[in-house]
Design a protein around this motif. Structure first.
Motif, PDB file in Angstrom:
ATOM      1  N   PRO A  81     -16.895  -7.380 -38.304  1.00 33.32           N
ATOM      2  CA  PRO A  81     -16.152  -7.989 -37.200  1.00 33.32           C
ATOM      3  C   PRO A  81     -15.026  -7.103 -36.687  1.00 33.32           C
ATOM      4  CG  PRO A  81     -15.540  -9.022 -39.263  1.00 33.32           C
ATOM      5  CD  PRO A  81     -16.672  -8.077 -39.565  1.00 33.32           C
ATOM      6  N   THR A  82     -14.594  -6.103 -37.460  1.00 31.74           N
ATOM      7  CA  THR A  82     -13.525  -5.214 -37.002  1.00 31.74           C
ATOM      8  C   THR A  82     -14.078  -3.951 -36.365  1.00 31.74           C
ATOM      9  OG1 THR A  82     -13.409  -4.093 -39.131  1.00 31.74           O
ATOM     10  CG2 THR A  82     -11.996  -6.025 -38.833  1.00 31.74           C
ATOM     11  N   GLY A  83     -15.390  -3.810 -36.296  1.00 29.82           N
ATOM     12  CA  GLY A  83     -15.996  -2.612 -35.735  1.00 29.82           C
ATOM     13  C   GLY A  83     -15.750  -2.501 -34.234  1.00 29.82           C
ATOM     14  N   ASP A  84     -15.504  -1.290 -33.792  1.00 24.79           N
ATOM     15  CA  ASP A  84     -15.234  -1.042 -32.378  1.00 24.79           C
ATOM     16  C   ASP A  84     -16.299  -0.151 -31.761  1.00 24.79           C
ATOM     17  OD1 ASP A  84     -12.754  -2.487 -32.231  1.00 24.79           O
ATOM     18  OD2 ASP A  84     -11.871  -0.888 -33.425  1.00 24.79           O
ATOM     19  N   GLY A  85     -17.448  -0.070 -32.363  1.00 23.15           N
ATOM     20  CA  GLY A  85     -18.518   0.747 -31.812  1.00 23.15           C
ATOM     21  C   GLY A  85     -18.177   2.220 -31.921  1.00 23.15           C
ATOM     22  N   LEU A  86     -18.128   2.905 -30.789  1.00 22.28           N
ATOM     23  CA  LEU A  86     -17.854   4.330 -30.774  1.00 22.28           C
ATOM     24  C   LEU A  86     -16.369   4.645 -30.822  1.00 22.28           C
ATOM     25  CD1 LEU A  86     -20.427   5.415 -28.061  1.00 22.28           C
ATOM     26  CD2 LEU A  86     -20.652   5.606 -30.525  1.00 22.28           C
ATOM     27  N   LEU A  87     -15.518   3.641 -30.718  1.00 25.22           N
ATOM     28  CA  LEU A  87     -14.075   3.858 -30.661  1.00 25.22           C
ATOM     29  C   LEU A  87     -13.425   3.714 -32.028  1.00 25.22           C
ATOM     30  CD1 LEU A  87     -13.290   1.912 -27.394  1.00 25.22           C
ATOM     31  CD2 LEU A  87     -13.684   4.343 -27.671  1.00 25.22           C
ATOM     32  N   THR A  88     -12.323   4.439 -32.217  1.00 23.43           N
ATOM     33  CA  THR A  88     -11.560   4.406 -33.462  1.00 23.43           C
ATOM     34  C   THR A  88     -10.094   4.184 -33.130  1.00 23.43           C
ATOM     35  OG1 THR A  88     -13.083   5.988 -34.426  1.00 23.43           O
ATOM     36  CG2 THR A  88     -10.987   5.715 -35.528  1.00 23.43           C
ATOM     37  N   GLU A  89      -9.443   3.373 -33.940  1.00 23.30           N
ATOM     38  CA  GLU A  89      -8.021   3.103 -33.711  1.00 23.30           C
ATOM     39  C   GLU A  89      -7.192   4.318 -34.103  1.00 23.30           C
ATOM     40  OE1 GLU A  89      -4.628   0.265 -35.618  1.00 23.30           O
ATOM     41  OE2 GLU A  89      -6.555  -0.650 -35.166  1.00 23.30           O
ATOM     42  N   VAL A  90      -6.314   4.729 -33.178  1.00 28.08           N
ATOM     43  CA  VAL A  90      -5.440   5.859 -33.459  1.00 28.08           C
ATOM     44  C   VAL A  90      -4.006   5.401 -33.680  1.00 28.08           C
ATOM     45  CG1 VAL A  90      -4.762   6.493 -31.109  1.00 28.08           C
ATOM     46  CG2 VAL A  90      -5.036   8.245 -32.800  1.00 28.08           C
ATOM     47  N   SER A  91      -3.645   4.239 -33.111  1.00 31.87           N
ATOM     48  CA  SER A  91      -2.290   3.733 -33.279  1.00 31.87           C
ATOM     49  C   SER A  91      -2.265   2.245 -32.968  1.00 31.87           C
ATOM     50  CB  SER A  91      -1.338   4.478 -32.333  1.00 31.87           C
ATOM     51  OG  SER A  91      -0.023   4.024 -32.510  1.00 31.87           O
ATOM     52  N   ARG A  92      -1.249   1.568 -33.524  1.00 37.72           N
ATOM     53  CA  ARG A  92      -1.033   0.145 -33.255  1.00 37.72           C
ATOM     54  C   ARG A  92       0.446  -0.027 -32.935  1.00 37.72           C
ATOM     55  NH1 ARG A  92      -3.868  -4.810 -36.118  1.00 37.72           N
ATOM     56  NH2 ARG A  92      -5.492  -3.249 -36.190  1.00 37.72           N
ATOM     57  N   VAL A  93       0.731  -0.661 -31.797  1.00 41.58           N
ATOM     58  CA  VAL A  93       2.111  -0.838 -31.348  1.00 41.58           C
ATOM     59  C   VAL A  93       2.353  -2.307 -31.033  1.00 41.58           C
ATOM     60  CG1 VAL A  93       2.420   1.514 -30.500  1.00 41.58           C
ATOM     61  CG2 VAL A  93       1.446  -0.211 -28.999  1.00 41.58           C
ATOM     62  N   PRO A  94       3.635  -2.744 -31.035  1.00 37.14           N
ATOM     63  CA  PRO A  94       3.920  -4.164 -30.849  1.00 37.14           C
ATOM     64  C   PRO A  94       3.838  -4.658 -29.401  1.00 37.14           C
ATOM     65  CG  PRO A  94       5.941  -2.970 -31.296  1.00 37.14           C
ATOM     66  CD  PRO A  94       4.823  -2.001 -31.451  1.00 37.14           C
ATOM     67  N   THR A  95       4.055  -3.781 -28.423  1.00 41.19           N
ATOM     68  CA  THR A  95       4.078  -4.255 -27.032  1.00 41.19           C
ATOM     69  C   THR A  95       3.022  -3.542 -26.194  1.00 41.19           C
ATOM     70  OG1 THR A  95       5.684  -2.594 -26.318  1.00 41.19           O
ATOM     71  CG2 THR A  95       6.569  -4.692 -27.170  1.00 41.19           C
ATOM     72  N   GLU A  96       2.626  -4.211 -25.116  1.00 42.22           N
ATOM     73  CA  GLU A  96       1.646  -3.613 -24.216  1.00 42.22           C
ATOM     74  C   GLU A  96       2.240  -2.414 -23.485  1.00 42.22           C
ATOM     75  OE1 GLU A  96      -1.524  -4.872 -20.734  1.00 42.22           O
ATOM     76  OE2 GLU A  96       0.032  -6.281 -21.316  1.00 42.22           O
ATOM     77  N   ALA A  97       3.533  -2.476 -23.167  1.00 41.18           N
ATOM     78  CA  ALA A  97       4.187  -1.358 -22.477  1.00 41.18           C
ATOM     79  C   ALA A  97       4.141  -0.093 -23.340  1.00 41.18           C
ATOM     80  CB  ALA A  97       5.620  -1.720 -22.146  1.00 41.18           C
ATOM     81  N   ALA A  98       4.402  -0.232 -24.638  1.00 42.99           N
ATOM     82  CA  ALA A  98       4.340   0.923 -25.538  1.00 42.99           C
ATOM     83  C   ALA A  98       2.918   1.477 -25.612  1.00 42.99           C
ATOM     84  CB  ALA A  98       4.830   0.539 -26.926  1.00 42.99           C
ATOM     85  N   ALA A  99       1.939   0.597 -25.629  1.00 43.38           N
ATOM     86  CA  ALA A  99       0.544   1.036 -25.671  1.00 43.38           C
ATOM     87  C   ALA A  99       0.171   1.791 -24.401  1.00 43.38           C
ATOM     88  CB  ALA A  99      -0.376  -0.165 -25.869  1.00 43.38           C
ATOM     89  N   GLN A 100       0.653   1.324 -23.255  1.00 41.65           N
ATOM     90  CA  GLN A 100       0.351   1.991 -21.988  1.00 41.65           C
ATOM     91  C   GLN A 100       1.024   3.368 -21.912  1.00 41.65           C
ATOM     92  OE1 GLN A 100      -1.951   1.191 -19.951  1.00 41.65           O
ATOM     93  NE2 GLN A 100      -2.381  -0.832 -20.792  1.00 41.65           N
ATOM     94  N   VAL A 101       2.228   3.477 -22.477  1.00 34.92           N
ATOM     95  CA  VAL A 101       2.908   4.779 -22.509  1.00 34.92           C
ATOM     96  C   VAL A 101       2.108   5.771 -23.346  1.00 34.92           C
ATOM     97  CG1 VAL A 101       4.958   5.980 -23.385  1.00 34.92           C
ATOM     98  CG2 VAL A 101       5.219   3.891 -22.059  1.00 34.92           C
ATOM     99  N   LEU A 102       1.671   5.343 -24.524  1.00 34.54           N
ATOM    100  CA  LEU A 102       0.870   6.219 -25.375  1.00 34.54           C
ATOM    101  C   LEU A 102      -0.462   6.557 -24.715  1.00 34.54           C
ATOM    102  CD1 LEU A 102       1.510   4.748 -28.931  1.00 34.54           C
ATOM    103  CD2 LEU A 102       2.433   6.844 -27.939  1.00 34.54           C
ATOM    104  N   ARG A 103      -1.057   5.590 -24.057  1.00 34.92           N
ATOM    105  CA  ARG A 103      -2.332   5.834 -23.373  1.00 34.92           C
ATOM    106  C   ARG A 103      -2.147   6.868 -22.273  1.00 34.92           C
ATOM    107  NH1 ARG A 103      -5.069   3.644 -18.870  1.00 34.92           N
ATOM    108  NH2 ARG A 103      -7.309   3.819 -19.107  1.00 34.92           N
ATOM    109  N   SER A 104      -1.049   6.785 -21.530  1.00 37.96           N
ATOM    110  CA  SER A 104      -0.817   7.774 -20.466  1.00 37.96           C
ATOM    111  C   SER A 104      -0.580   9.166 -21.048  1.00 37.96           C
ATOM    112  CB  SER A 104       0.345   7.340 -19.578  1.00 37.96           C
ATOM    113  OG  SER A 104       1.557   7.371 -20.289  1.00 37.96           O
ATOM    114  N   ARG A 105       0.079   9.250 -22.209  1.00 41.36           N
ATOM    115  CA  ARG A 105       0.267  10.547 -22.855  1.00 41.36           C
ATOM    116  C   ARG A 105      -1.083  11.142 -23.264  1.00 41.36           C
ATOM    117  NH1 ARG A 105       4.808   9.581 -27.287  1.00 41.36           N
ATOM    118  NH2 ARG A 105       4.389  11.759 -27.815  1.00 41.36           N
ATOM    119  N   LEU A 106      -1.963  10.301 -23.774  1.00 40.61           N
ATOM    120  CA  LEU A 106      -3.290  10.780 -24.150  1.00 40.61           C
ATOM    121  C   LEU A 106      -4.079  11.214 -22.920  1.00 40.61           C
ATOM    122  CD1 LEU A 106      -4.228   8.191 -26.895  1.00 40.61           C
ATOM    123  CD2 LEU A 106      -3.810  10.624 -27.225  1.00 40.61           C
TER     124      LEU A 106
END
Length: 108
Positions: free
Chosen positions: A44-69
């Protein structure tokens, strides 16, 4: 006359053998090739071809990291998790993504 027929049959068998060997060489799987990673479909925790690289508490922080990537040329997506947001990348980009995520931001 039997020699001509025998030669023709042996020639056909030889050609068939050559064709089978060529097909085996072209489309066969070698034992030295590693099997591809296949995620467990019942996990149930499988993400198919994707792998978790980080977990953050807010959506804004996730979007900042996503833009850096994205700026680093790494495809990423954001997913919800229990009490936070997960940053997911393809398995081949995981090492580079960890470097980008864990480096300090721009200095001023």
């Amino acid at each position: 006359m039997p020699d001509a027929r025998l030669t023709m049959v042996l020639g056909a068998v030889l050609m068939l053998g050559i064709v089978l060997l060529a097909l085996r060489w072209t489309f066969g799987t070698g034992r030295d090739h590693p099997a591809p990673y296949l995620p467990d479909p019942d996990d149930p925790t499988g993400d198919g071809l994707l792998t978790e690289v980080s977990r953050v508490p807010t959506e804004a922080a996730a979007q900042v990291l996503r833009s850096r990537l994205t700026d680093a040329g790494i495809r990423a997506t954001v997913g919800r998790a229990d009490g936070g947001f997960r940053l997911l990348v393809f398995r081949a980009d995981l090492a580079d993504a960890r470097v980008v995520v864990h480096e300090d931001g721009p200095r001023e």
